[in-house]
Design a protein around this motif. Structure first.
Motif, PDB file in Angstrom:
ATOM      1  N   VAL A 354       0.836  -1.198   0.000  1.00  0.00           N
ATOM      2  CA  VAL A 354       0.000   0.000   0.000  1.00  0.00           C
ATOM      3  C   VAL A 354       0.872   1.249   0.000  1.00  0.00           C
ATOM      4  CG1 VAL A 354      -1.673   1.350   1.342  1.00  0.00           C
ATOM      5  CG2 VAL A 354      -1.986  -1.115   1.083  1.00  0.00           C
ATOM      6  N   SER A 357       2.661   1.745  -3.430  1.00  0.00           N
ATOM      7  CA  SER A 357       1.686   2.132  -4.447  1.00  0.00           C
ATOM      8  C   SER A 357       1.233   3.576  -4.261  1.00  0.00           C
ATOM      9  CB  SER A 357       0.482   1.184  -4.400  1.00  0.00           C
ATOM     10  OG  SER A 357      -0.572   1.649  -5.228  1.00  0.00           O
ATOM     11  N   LEU A 358       0.869   3.942  -3.029  1.00  0.00           N
ATOM     12  CA  LEU A 358       0.378   5.294  -2.771  1.00  0.00           C
ATOM     13  C   LEU A 358       1.478   6.325  -3.014  1.00  0.00           C
ATOM     14  CD1 LEU A 358      -1.867   7.170  -1.868  1.00  0.00           C
ATOM     15  CD2 LEU A 358      -1.228   6.694   0.520  1.00  0.00           C
ATOM     16  N   ARG A 361       1.822   6.939  -6.733  1.00  0.00           N
ATOM     17  CA  ARG A 361       0.717   7.707  -7.315  1.00  0.00           C
ATOM     18  C   ARG A 361       0.767   9.174  -6.894  1.00  0.00           C
ATOM     19  NH1 ARG A 361      -4.722   4.631  -6.305  1.00  0.00           N
ATOM     20  NH2 ARG A 361      -3.748   4.065  -4.314  1.00  0.00           N
ATOM     21  N   ILE A 362       1.240   9.445  -5.678  1.00  0.00           N
ATOM     22  CA  ILE A 362       1.405  10.848  -5.257  1.00  0.00           C
ATOM     23  C   ILE A 362       2.489  11.517  -6.099  1.00  0.00           C
ATOM     24  CG2 ILE A 362       2.256  12.290  -3.364  1.00  0.00           C
ATOM     25  CD1 ILE A 362       0.697  10.492  -1.443  1.00  0.00           C
ATOM     26  N   TRP A 405      -8.465  13.465   7.358  1.00  0.00           N
ATOM     27  CA  TRP A 405      -7.137  12.854   7.301  1.00  0.00           C
ATOM     28  C   TRP A 405      -6.158  13.627   8.170  1.00  0.00           C
ATOM     29  CZ3 TRP A 405      -7.322   8.289   5.098  1.00  0.00           C
ATOM     30  CH2 TRP A 405      -8.232   8.049   4.083  1.00  0.00           C
ATOM     31  N   CYS A 426       1.596   3.899   6.804  1.00  0.00           N
ATOM     32  CA  CYS A 426       0.621   2.883   6.398  1.00  0.00           C
ATOM     33  C   CYS A 426       0.668   1.744   7.416  1.00  0.00           C
ATOM     34  CB  CYS A 426       0.940   2.366   5.002  1.00  0.00           C
ATOM     35  SG  CYS A 426       0.864   3.650   3.724  1.00  0.00           S
ATOM     36  N   HIS A 432      -5.824  -0.646   0.429  1.00  0.00           N
ATOM     37  CA  HIS A 432      -5.752   0.008  -0.877  1.00  0.00           C
ATOM     38  C   HIS A 432      -6.994   0.875  -1.099  1.00  0.00           C
ATOM     39  CE1 HIS A 432      -2.113  -1.677  -2.671  1.00  0.00           C
ATOM     40  NE2 HIS A 432      -2.432  -2.853  -2.164  1.00  0.00           N
ATOM     41  N   ALA A 435      -6.507   4.020   0.756  1.00  0.00           N
ATOM     42  CA  ALA A 435      -5.480   4.789   0.052  1.00  0.00           C
ATOM     43  C   ALA A 435      -6.071   5.478  -1.173  1.00  0.00           C
ATOM     44  CB  ALA A 435      -4.319   3.878  -0.354  1.00  0.00           C
ATOM     45  N   ASP A 436      -7.001   4.801  -1.870  1.00  0.00           N
ATOM     46  CA  ASP A 436      -7.671   5.418  -3.014  1.00  0.00           C
ATOM     47  C   ASP A 436      -8.468   6.647  -2.573  1.00  0.00           C
ATOM     48  OD1 ASP A 436      -6.680   3.467  -4.698  1.00  0.00           O
ATOM     49  OD2 ASP A 436      -8.524   2.273  -4.689  1.00  0.00           O
ATOM     50  N   PHE A 438      -7.911   8.492   0.075  1.00  0.00           N
ATOM     51  CA  PHE A 438      -6.957   9.535   0.456  1.00  0.00           C
ATOM     52  C   PHE A 438      -6.425  10.258  -0.775  1.00  0.00           C
ATOM     53  CE2 PHE A 438      -2.479  10.747   0.999  1.00  0.00           C
ATOM     54  CZ  PHE A 438      -2.594  11.671   2.027  1.00  0.00           C
ATOM     55  N   LEU A 439      -6.045   9.495  -1.791  1.00  0.00           N
ATOM     56  CA  LEU A 439      -5.512  10.105  -3.008  1.00  0.00           C
ATOM     57  C   LEU A 439      -6.571  10.960  -3.692  1.00  0.00           C
ATOM     58  CD1 LEU A 439      -2.967  10.173  -4.825  1.00  0.00           C
ATOM     59  CD2 LEU A 439      -4.057   8.390  -6.189  1.00  0.00           C
TER      60      LEU A 439
END
Length: 468
Positions: A354, A357-358, A361-362, A405, A426, A432, A435-436, A438-439
């Motif tokens: 996680v 991946s996060l 993506r950030i 958050w 994390c 995940h 995390a989605d 949050f993003l």
């Protein structure tokens, strides 16, 4: 714990009681509005007292959305039941609660084996209220061993402890409380933790030990413990100084054995005298338990150990705290039993996946630069890209809080006070899917942040209540 003072006069207020809070009579619970800062004159119905406290606590942040804390925020229902069954057992009373004491002993044995003690049967360890107490105990042992070796010079000589400036604040407290000079290796450039050679150069005949951190709270990176020990080996060859190492494995001590088994950081290194970890971090237990282990009896001076009667026998104890519930120790044993090595490996791998991946993506958003990627501790730190001038990390932290958050923003210490970052931890339970979400919230904020004329944070020191 935080220090508090009594309220000012104008803070003395009463709590409003809703008619529905009464047990049966709708106005029965409203005869007196209880004060907030002194004991009420009369008792309240349990349902009324519960509701008043419950309602106020709704203003706390949601612990599952707290990406600042390393502390476990989710456990299975069965673990919660066990903890409730043991919350009245005082951990210090070994002879009254012998099975709880036995579970503690088994946990120490499991950790000694996990951390590759030369002989797990002769390793010494204990549970604590957390890593802070464990670090205090380890520091006390280091200082006492040094004092014994330097009895002809101490107390005239002042002992010192070498560590990176990125250490958790408990080490600063230890040095303050036990009158030890803190010798801190500063950050330099893109090195955000201890440099082994710089640490060795700070050591002298008054050095009680060097602290290596397996997982810096600033960015989630592992410190190079094996390289640190090698630098101290070379120092001993040149000067004769034999400086022990304590590994603060508050988080990494329960991650590296499962995800990085080939990383040598533990008792496989002869210079490592002691290790601590937080059972309530990646040990996957609710707050209130840590562990401290010494490689053998020689590493823990006998005069620091107290003896208690245990089933008619002798039980050695080492602690700063005394009365505390046995629930967390029982929960740690439950989790060890429940997961085993493969279960822990699966959980920790999931959190690392996680994080990686996060973080990626950030980075793809283009507004941020990663300092770490979550590939050691499942933790990563990032800052704004050089071309971003309309907002800073403190603006991001503040705006994310509007969605629930809790993401800490903070400035690094010497010599990188110019660098301010956000950090995401994390943990088990931060999936995940979360995390989605949050993003998505972070992405939604960016257009507004980009339209700001300039960063809106005037006082960075007051911008966040987060401290390491």
């Amino acid at each position: 714990m935080a220090l508090h003072k009594g309220p000012e006069k104008h803070e003395e207020r009463t709590i409003s009681v809703n008619p529905f809070y009464g047990e049966a009579n709708p106005v029965g619970g409203m005869t007196e509005a209880p004060p907030t800062h002194r004991l009420p004159d009369a008792p309240l119905a349990p349902s009324t007292a519960y509701q008043l406290v419950h309602d106020e606590l709704m203003l706390d942040g949601n612990s599952r959305l707290n990406l600042a804390t390393f502390v476990t925020t989710w456990m299975e229902r069965q673990a919660g039941v066990l903890m409730a069954e043991c919350r009245d057992k005082n951990m210090i009373d070994k002879d009254e609660y012998p099975r709880t004491a036995e579970l503690e002993r088994r946990c120490v044995a499991m950790l000694a084996d996990l951390w590759n003690a030369p002989d797990p049967a002769t390793a010494v360890g204990c549970s604590t209220t957390g890593s802070s107490e464990a670090c205090m105990l380890a520091g006390m042992a280091l200082k006492r061993r040094w004092a014994e070796r330097n009895a002809d010079r101490y107390p005239g000589a002042r002992p010192n402890l070498v560590m990176g400036i990125n250490v958790q604040v408990c080490w600063e407290k230890f040095c303050n409380f036990w009158e030890v000079e803190a010798r801190l290796v500063p950050m330099e450039g893109d090195r955000f933790h201890l440099d082994p050679q710089a640490a060795a150069e700070l050591c002298d005949e008054n050095t009680i030990g060097v602290v290596g951190i397996l997982g810096s709270t600033f960015d989630g990176s592992y410190e190079p413990v094996a390289e640190l020990c090698a630098a101290l080996d070379a120092l001993q060859e040149r000067t004769g100084l034999n400086v022990p190492v304590h590994v603060d494995g508050a988080s990494g001590g329960m991650v590296a054995p499962f995800l990085d088994p080939d990383l040598v950081w533990d008792f496989r290194l002869p210079r490592v005298a002691s290790i601590n970890t937080s059972g309530h971090k990646y040990g996957l237990v609710y707050p209130g338990v840590g562990w401290a282990l010494w490689r053998d009896k020689e590493a823990l001076p006998e005069e620091l150990v107290f003896r208690v009667n245990y089933l008619g026998g002798d039980m050695p104890t080492f602690a700063l705290n005394f009365s505390r519930p046995g629930a967390q120790v029982v929960a740690q044993y439950y989790t060890f039993l429940r997961l085993g090595r493969e279960g822990y490996r699966a959980v920790q791998q999931s959190t690392r996946d996680v994080a990686i991946s996060l973080a990626g993506r950030i980075e793809e958003l283009g507004d941020f630069r990663l300092l770490t990627r979550g590939d050691q501790l499942p933790v990563f730190a990032f800052t704004t890209a050089p071309e971003v001038t309309s907002y800073d990390v403190f603006d991001v932290s503040r705006r994310l809080r509007e969605s629930g958050w809790l993401v800490p923003a903070y400035t690094f210490p010497a010599n990188r006070e110019d660098l301010s970052v956000l950090r995401v931890v994390c943990r088990n339970g931060f999936s995940h899917d979360l995390a989605d979400l949050f993003l998505a919230d972070l992405t939604r904020l960016l257009p507004e942040l980009r339209r700001q004329p300039h960063p809106l944070t005037h006082d960075k020191a007051a911008a966040t209540g987060f401290h390491h």
